[in-house]
Design a protein around this motif. Sequence first.
Motif, PDB file in Angstrom:
ATOM      1  N   GLY A   8       0.804  -1.214   0.000  1.00 35.15           N
ATOM      2  CA  GLY A   8       0.000   0.000   0.000  1.00 35.15           C
ATOM      3  C   GLY A   8       0.836   1.263   0.000  1.00 35.15           C
ATOM      4  O   GLY A   8       2.052   1.240  -0.225  1.00 35.15           O
ATOM      5  N   ALA A   9       0.190   2.361   0.260  1.00 42.03           N
ATOM      6  CA  ALA A   9       0.863   3.660   0.330  1.00 42.03           C
ATOM      7  C   ALA A   9       1.947   3.620   1.401  1.00 42.03           C
ATOM      8  O   ALA A   9       1.725   3.091   2.493  1.00 42.03           O
ATOM      9  CB  ALA A   9      -0.149   4.749   0.664  1.00 42.03           C
ATOM     10  N   SER A  10       3.118   4.162   1.060  1.00 46.40           N
ATOM     11  CA  SER A  10       4.204   4.117   2.036  1.00 46.40           C
ATOM     12  C   SER A  10       5.215   5.224   1.817  1.00 46.40           C
ATOM     13  O   SER A  10       5.303   5.808   0.746  1.00 46.40           O
ATOM     14  CB  SER A  10       4.918   2.755   1.983  1.00 46.40           C
ATOM     15  OG  SER A  10       5.506   2.549   0.726  1.00 46.40           O
ATOM     16  N   VAL A  11       5.957   5.469   2.877  1.00 38.39           N
ATOM     17  CA  VAL A  11       7.137   6.318   2.841  1.00 38.39           C
ATOM     18  C   VAL A  11       8.297   5.409   3.204  1.00 38.39           C
ATOM     19  O   VAL A  11       8.339   4.851   4.296  1.00 38.39           O
ATOM     20  CB  VAL A  11       7.044   7.483   3.856  1.00 38.39           C
ATOM     21  CG1 VAL A  11       8.348   8.268   3.884  1.00 38.39           C
ATOM     22  CG2 VAL A  11       5.867   8.383   3.540  1.00 38.39           C
ATOM     23  N   VAL A  12       9.214   5.229   2.252  1.00 44.02           N
ATOM     24  CA  VAL A  12      10.409   4.426   2.493  1.00 44.02           C
ATOM     25  C   VAL A  12      11.517   5.400   2.873  1.00 44.02           C
ATOM     26  O   VAL A  12      11.855   6.295   2.096  1.00 44.02           O
ATOM     27  CB  VAL A  12      10.811   3.609   1.247  1.00 44.02           C
ATOM     28  CG1 VAL A  12      12.065   2.793   1.537  1.00 44.02           C
ATOM     29  CG2 VAL A  12       9.658   2.717   0.800  1.00 44.02           C
ATOM     30  N   VAL A  13      12.061   5.239   4.053  1.00 42.96           N
ATOM     31  CA  VAL A  13      13.071   6.151   4.577  1.00 42.96           C
ATOM     32  C   VAL A  13      14.445   5.503   4.460  1.00 42.96           C
ATOM     33  O   VAL A  13      14.634   4.364   4.880  1.00 42.96           O
ATOM     34  CB  VAL A  13      12.798   6.494   6.058  1.00 42.96           C
ATOM     35  CG1 VAL A  13      13.788   7.539   6.556  1.00 42.96           C
ATOM     36  CG2 VAL A  13      11.367   6.957   6.255  1.00 42.96           C
ATOM     37  N   CYS A  14      15.396   6.224   3.895  1.00 39.86           N
ATOM     38  CA  CYS A  14      16.771   5.748   3.841  1.00 39.86           C
ATOM     39  C   CYS A  14      17.341   5.837   5.257  1.00 39.86           C
ATOM     40  O   CYS A  14      17.596   6.933   5.762  1.00 39.86           O
ATOM     41  CB  CYS A  14      17.607   6.581   2.877  1.00 39.86           C
ATOM     42  SG  CYS A  14      19.342   6.098   2.870  1.00 39.86           S
ATOM     43  N   SER A  15      17.544   4.697   5.879  1.00 48.49           N
ATOM     44  CA  SER A  15      17.971   4.681   7.280  1.00 48.49           C
ATOM     45  C   SER A  15      19.456   4.978   7.458  1.00 48.49           C
ATOM     46  O   SER A  15      19.908   5.213   8.571  1.00 48.49           O
ATOM     47  CB  SER A  15      17.643   3.331   7.910  1.00 48.49           C
ATOM     48  OG  SER A  15      18.314   2.288   7.223  1.00 48.49           O
ATOM     49  N   THR A  16      20.221   4.993   6.367  1.00 48.85           N
ATOM     50  CA  THR A  16      21.666   5.214   6.472  1.00 48.85           C
ATOM     51  C   THR A  16      22.098   6.572   5.931  1.00 48.85           C
ATOM     52  O   THR A  16      23.301   6.835   5.836  1.00 48.85           O
ATOM     53  CB  THR A  16      22.436   4.095   5.743  1.00 48.85           C
ATOM     54  OG1 THR A  16      22.013   4.044   4.380  1.00 48.85           O
ATOM     55  CG2 THR A  16      22.207   2.756   6.421  1.00 48.85           C
ATOM     56  N   CYS A  17      21.161   7.413   5.578  1.00 48.65           N
ATOM     57  CA  CYS A  17      21.496   8.737   5.027  1.00 48.65           C
ATOM     58  C   CYS A  17      22.313   9.573   6.010  1.00 48.65           C
ATOM     59  O   CYS A  17      22.166   9.452   7.232  1.00 48.65           O
ATOM     60  CB  CYS A  17      20.221   9.512   4.704  1.00 48.65           C
ATOM     61  SG  CYS A  17      19.662   9.337   3.023  1.00 48.65           S
ATOM     62  N   ARG A  18      23.115  10.438   5.428  1.00 47.71           N
ATOM     63  CA  ARG A  18      23.879  11.416   6.215  1.00 47.71           C
ATOM     64  C   ARG A  18      22.922  12.332   6.976  1.00 47.71           C
ATOM     65  O   ARG A  18      21.787  12.526   6.567  1.00 47.71           O
ATOM     66  CB  ARG A  18      24.723  12.289   5.280  1.00 47.71           C
ATOM     67  CG  ARG A  18      25.738  11.543   4.465  1.00 47.71           C
ATOM     68  CD  ARG A  18      26.485  12.480   3.531  1.00 47.71           C
ATOM     69  NE  ARG A  18      27.169  13.543   4.256  1.00 47.71           N
ATOM     70  CZ  ARG A  18      28.324  13.395   4.895  1.00 47.71           C
ATOM     71  NH1 ARG A  18      28.920  12.224   4.904  1.00 47.71           N
ATOM     72  NH2 ARG A  18      28.887  14.410   5.527  1.00 47.71           N
ATOM     73  N   LEU A  19      23.403  12.923   8.023  1.00 46.18           N
ATOM     74  CA  LEU A  19      22.638  13.893   8.801  1.00 46.18           C
ATOM     75  C   LEU A  19      22.467  15.198   8.018  1.00 46.18           C
ATOM     76  O   LEU A  19      21.400  15.803   8.007  1.00 46.18           O
ATOM     77  CB  LEU A  19      23.339  14.169  10.134  1.00 46.18           C
ATOM     78  CG  LEU A  19      22.695  15.196  11.043  1.00 46.18           C
ATOM     79  CD1 LEU A  19      21.314  14.737  11.496  1.00 46.18           C
ATOM     80  CD2 LEU A  19      23.586  15.457  12.253  1.00 46.18           C
ATOM     81  N   SER A  20      23.544  15.631   7.358  1.00 46.28           N
ATOM     82  CA  SER A  20      23.530  16.884   6.602  1.00 46.28           C
ATOM     83  C   SER A  20      24.647  16.823   5.571  1.00 46.28           C
ATOM     84  O   SER A  20      25.387  15.845   5.511  1.00 46.28           O
ATOM     85  CB  SER A  20      23.754  18.074   7.542  1.00 46.28           C
ATOM     86  OG  SER A  20      25.069  18.027   8.089  1.00 46.28           O
ATOM     87  N   THR A  21      24.791  17.886   4.792  1.00 46.12           N
ATOM     88  CA  THR A  21      25.891  17.901   3.825  1.00 46.12           C
ATOM     89  C   THR A  21      27.236  17.909   4.539  1.00 46.12           C
ATOM     90  O   THR A  21      28.222  17.410   4.014  1.00 46.12           O
ATOM     91  CB  THR A  21      25.798  19.109   2.882  1.00 46.12           C
ATOM     92  OG1 THR A  21      25.716  20.300   3.648  1.00 46.12           O
ATOM     93  CG2 THR A  21      24.596  19.004   1.975  1.00 46.12           C
TER      94      THR A  21
END
Length: 135
Positions: A8-21
């Motif tokens: 169904g409808a979802s938001v897939v979140v990248c759990s390993t993304c950087r905090l900021s640039t």
Amino acid sequence: MLRAVGSGASVVVCSTCRLSTESREDTKGRRGGALLAEAIATVRASDPVYEGVAVQEMPCLFACQRHCTVHVRGPGKIGYVLGDFTPGEAAARAILDYAVRHAQSEEGVVRYADWPQGVKGHFIVRTPPEGFVCS
């Protein structure tokens, strides 16, 4: 490598993304993606309006030039990858508000006038649903 989740409808979140640039993690060693996933889950649990949108985590969406990325998707709908969020309640609420509107739309197209302010300027790419391209 693949793990089955609801369709169904979802938001897939990248759990390993950087905090900021500038930073990979916060002062406690937590990645931005993990913090954003936590914020989205907390906001989702706080309001029944978000019940129809699942929150799913996945390590690396391969949007590594950006930080704190999510993929908003639904069956048979155009999907969107958004990024450059600051993890927290404001970003989480904007993402979920957009995801609810996306889920309510016929093809995944939400009028710009209906976009929450917090997602404007965060779109990276749109993805066609399997078996379709946009015309």
